[in-house]
Design a protein around this motif. Structure first.
Motif, short mmCIF file in Angstrom:
data_model
loop_
_atom_site.label_atom_id
_atom_site.label_comp_id
_atom_site.label_asym_id
_atom_site.label_seq_id
_atom_site.Cartn_x
_atom_site.Cartn_y
_atom_site.Cartn_z
N THR A 183 -3.62 4.99 -9.45
CA THR A 183 -2.94 5.17 -8.49
C THR A 183 -4.40 4.40 -7.24
O THR A 183 -5.13 5.57 -7.58
CB THR A 183 -2.58 5.74 -7.69
OG1 THR A 183 -1.53 5.76 -9.23
CG2 THR A 183 -1.26 6.08 -6.41
N LEU A 184 -4.38 4.02 -6.20
CA LEU A 184 -4.72 4.18 -5.41
C LEU A 184 -4.74 5.33 -4.61
O LEU A 184 -4.34 5.63 -3.80
CB LEU A 184 -5.04 2.80 -4.15
CG LEU A 184 -5.28 1.26 -4.53
CD1 LEU A 184 -4.46 1.34 -5.53
CD2 LEU A 184 -5.35 0.83 -3.35
N THR A 185 -6.23 5.69 -4.15
CA THR A 185 -7.00 7.02 -3.19
C THR A 185 -6.20 6.40 -1.46
O THR A 185 -6.39 5.72 -1.50
CB THR A 185 -8.42 7.28 -3.52
OG1 THR A 185 -9.28 6.83 -2.93
CG2 THR A 185 -8.59 7.96 -4.62
N GLU A 186 -6.80 7.99 -1.23
CA GLU A 186 -6.22 7.83 0.92
C GLU A 186 -7.53 6.54 1.00
O GLU A 186 -7.21 5.32 2.14
CB GLU A 186 -6.12 8.70 1.18
CG GLU A 186 -5.16 9.44 1.06
CD GLU A 186 -3.87 8.50 2.12
OE1 GLU A 186 -3.91 7.48 2.54
OE2 GLU A 186 -3.18 8.04 0.62
N ASP A 187 -8.54 6.88 0.19
CA ASP A 187 -9.72 5.68 0.70
C ASP A 187 -9.59 4.24 0.64
O ASP A 187 -10.43 3.34 1.05
CB ASP A 187 -10.78 6.72 0.56
CG ASP A 187 -11.80 7.43 1.58
OD1 ASP A 187 -10.97 8.32 1.99
OD2 ASP A 187 -12.63 8.33 0.43
N ASP A 188 -9.49 4.00 -0.22
CA ASP A 188 -8.90 2.83 -1.64
C ASP A 188 -8.14 1.97 -0.44
O ASP A 188 -8.09 1.19 0.33
CB ASP A 188 -8.37 3.08 -2.70
CG ASP A 188 -9.17 3.33 -3.55
OD1 ASP A 188 -10.61 3.49 -3.64
OD2 ASP A 188 -8.74 3.54 -4.74
N ALA A 239 -5.54 -7.77 -4.75
CA ALA A 239 -6.86 -6.27 -4.65
C ALA A 239 -6.45 -5.20 -4.76
O ALA A 239 -6.63 -3.99 -5.34
CB ALA A 239 -7.51 -6.42 -3.58
N VAL A 240 -5.55 -4.85 -4.85
CA VAL A 240 -4.36 -3.41 -4.92
C VAL A 240 -4.28 -3.25 -6.63
O VAL A 240 -4.36 -1.96 -6.97
CB VAL A 240 -2.64 -3.09 -4.47
CG1 VAL A 240 -2.16 -2.45 -5.21
CG2 VAL A 240 -3.25 -3.45 -2.39
N LYS A 241 -3.96 -4.61 -7.12
CA LYS A 241 -3.45 -4.34 -9.14
C LYS A 241 -5.25 -4.27 -9.75
O LYS A 241 -4.42 -4.29 -9.95
CB LYS A 241 -2.63 -5.52 -8.91
CG LYS A 241 -1.68 -5.48 -9.18
CD LYS A 241 -1.00 -7.69 -9.21
CE LYS A 241 0.27 -7.73 -9.90
NZ LYS A 241 0.84 -8.60 -9.69
N LEU A 294 1.13 -2.00 0.01
CA LEU A 294 0.44 -0.36 0.00
C LEU A 294 0.91 1.33 -0.20
O LEU A 294 0.23 2.01 0.49
CB LEU A 294 -0.30 -0.11 0.88
CG LEU A 294 -1.91 -1.57 0.98
CD1 LEU A 294 -2.94 -0.97 2.70
CD2 LEU A 294 -2.81 -0.59 0.13
N GLY A 295 2.17 1.30 -0.24
CA GLY A 295 3.21 1.91 -0.08
C GLY A 295 3.52 2.76 1.42
O GLY A 295 3.83 4.15 1.26
N LEU A 296 3.03 2.26 2.09
CA LEU A 296 3.64 2.66 3.47
C LEU A 296 4.60 2.77 4.30
O LEU A 296 5.33 1.46 3.35
CB LEU A 296 2.13 2.01 4.74
CG LEU A 296 0.86 2.18 3.98
CD1 LEU A 296 -0.24 1.34 5.43
CD2 LEU A 296 0.13 3.98 4.02
N ASP A 297 4.65 3.72 4.67
CA ASP A 297 6.21 3.09 5.83
C ASP A 297 6.65 2.43 6.12
O ASP A 297 5.77 2.15 7.20
CB ASP A 297 6.84 4.84 6.17
CG ASP A 297 7.07 5.38 5.25
OD1 ASP A 297 8.03 5.48 4.25
OD2 ASP A 297 7.03 7.13 6.20
N TYR A 298 8.41 1.74 6.30
CA TYR A 298 8.65 0.73 7.32
C TYR A 298 8.86 1.18 8.45
O TYR A 298 8.91 2.47 9.04
CB TYR A 298 9.88 0.48 6.75
CG TYR A 298 10.67 -0.72 7.99
CD1 TYR A 298 10.49 -1.88 8.34
CD2 TYR A 298 12.00 0.27 8.90
CE1 TYR A 298 10.63 -2.30 8.91
CE2 TYR A 298 12.66 -0.71 9.98
CZ TYR A 298 12.33 -1.91 10.03
OH TYR A 298 12.68 -2.73 10.90
N PRO A 299 8.41 1.10 9.46
CA PRO A 299 7.67 -1.11 9.88
C PRO A 299 6.07 -0.95 9.83
O PRO A 299 5.51 0.09 10.04
CB PRO A 299 7.98 -1.48 11.27
CG PRO A 299 8.18 -0.51 11.85
CD PRO A 299 8.41 0.80 10.89
N GLY A 300 5.57 -1.09 8.99
CA GLY A 300 3.89 -1.63 8.30
C GLY A 300 3.07 -1.67 8.96
O GLY A 300 2.17 -0.43 8.82
#
Ligand code: KG4
Ligand code: ZN
Length: 327
Positions: free
Chosen positions: A228-233, A221-223, A173-179
């Motif tokens: 690009t996914l919105t914050e809500d997605d 699901a991401v694919k 989901l493109g979140l920073d480590y550690p997720g």
């Protein structure tokens, strides 16, 4: 007897002083998260070098917090594994060097034993026996614990650990480590009905887990999103993931309580800090059927993730069981 504990298995340098009579005297921690973040995960070589830099200043810090001189230390406990080889080597070298200089014994502690015993540091510690759910970045296990050193493995993950599933899904989901903490926070704003992911091995008769399929479900699901996914997605995917993993962890804990007939459940390891997991476990423990109720115990939040206190404590327990170690 006073035990110095040293934890350096991964990306946290933790030192602590534990007195077998008076309890925890002091602890100090340096987290390397900020240093590794730009690489999206722990870089072993950087981790080892940073442990070298931090260990002795942290030792001075705990001694000064506890108002002790290093000569008052009776034994030195350190994490001997599992973990990153170079990082472990730093902790073991510091422990052995100090032990040699002070002429005191060293006690090697298994990292998971440290996690497993960490809830005993709480102000309301559980009595033995209990079932422990150990959920960290590297391990997911259910254990029956009858006393210090008396552990029986009831079940474990067949592939990814729970923390690993949190971290890898967060990365997707493109979140920073550690997720783990990031995906958990994002999930609080997500809609639980948009993505209902599989609950792997929920109905298997054993107490094993499998999380790699869940990670693949997140990827699929991401694919499916064309843009690009919105914050809500992202929040909706996060919610689907957290709901699925929490459901499985809670259901397996309930099965372990049923199988063992024990009434105390202890949670340990980094994922034990997760608020959704805690809420769901508390609800399960407070079952409407009194026969299915149990008590659940958590370590203090700061002792869920890696720390020196759990290693000093485990060393203290070992010393209590075998005082000859210190002579
Ligand atoms: O026990 P730990 O500090 O290190 C290991 O021995 O692995 O656990 C670290 C793991 C990481 O995967 C991290 O993402 C996860 O624990 N974690 C969490 C939370 N805090 C840490 N996972 C979910 N929710 C959290 N609040
Ligand atoms: Zn750990």
């Amino acid at each position: 007897m006073i035990v110095l504990g040293i934890e350096s298995s991964c990306d946290e340098t933790g030192l602590a002083l534990y007195d077998t009579e008076r309890g925890l005297l002091a602890h100090a921690l340096h987290s390397q998260i900020a240093m590794h973040r730009e690489y999206g995960g722990v870089v072993p070589e950087l981790a080892s070098r940073d442990h070298v830099r931090r260990a002795l200043p942290l030792l001075s810090e705990v001694l000064s917090k506890a108002n002790l001189d290093k000569k008052q230390i009776d034994a030195i406990a350190f994490t001997e594994g599992p973990g990153l080889a170079g990082a472990l080597l730093v902790g073991s070298s510091v422990a052995c060097g100090l032990a040699f200089a002070l002429n005191k014994p060293v006690i090697g502690i298994h990292h998971l034993e440290g996690h497993l015993l960490s809830p005993l540091l709480a102000s309301r510690p559980p009595e033995f026996p209990f079932v422990a759910l150990l959920v960290s970045g590297g391990h997911t296990q259910l254990m029956r614990v009858d006393g210090v050193g008396r552990y029986e493995l009831l079940g474990e993950t067949l592939d990814d650990a729970a923390g690993e599933a949190f971290d890898k899904s967060a990365k997707l989901l493109g979140l920073d480590y550690p997720g783990g903490p990031a995906i958990s926070k994002l999930a609080t704003t997500g809609n639980p009905e948009v993505h209902v992911f599989p609950r792997p091995m929920l109905h298997s008769k054993d107490l094993n887990f499998s999380f790699s399929g869940l990670k693949t479900a997140v990827l699929t699901a991401v694919k499916k999103y064309p843009e690009t996914l919105t914050e809500d997605d992202k929040a909706n995917v996060a919610r689907g993931f957290v709901d699925a993993i929490v459901d499985v962890l809670v259901a397996k804990c309930q099965s372990a309580m049923k199988q063992t007939g024990l009434k105390r459940l202890v949670i340990a390891g980094g994922v034990g800090a997760n608020q959704q997991l805690r809420a769901a476990l508390n609800a399960a423990a407070n079952h409407h059927n009194p026969k299915k109720r149990f008590d659940v115990y958590y370590p203090e939040l700061e002792f869920c993730t890696d720390n020196g206190a759990m290693i000093a404590f485990a060393g203290g327990m070992r010393l209590k069981a075998n005082p000859n170690l210190a002579t």
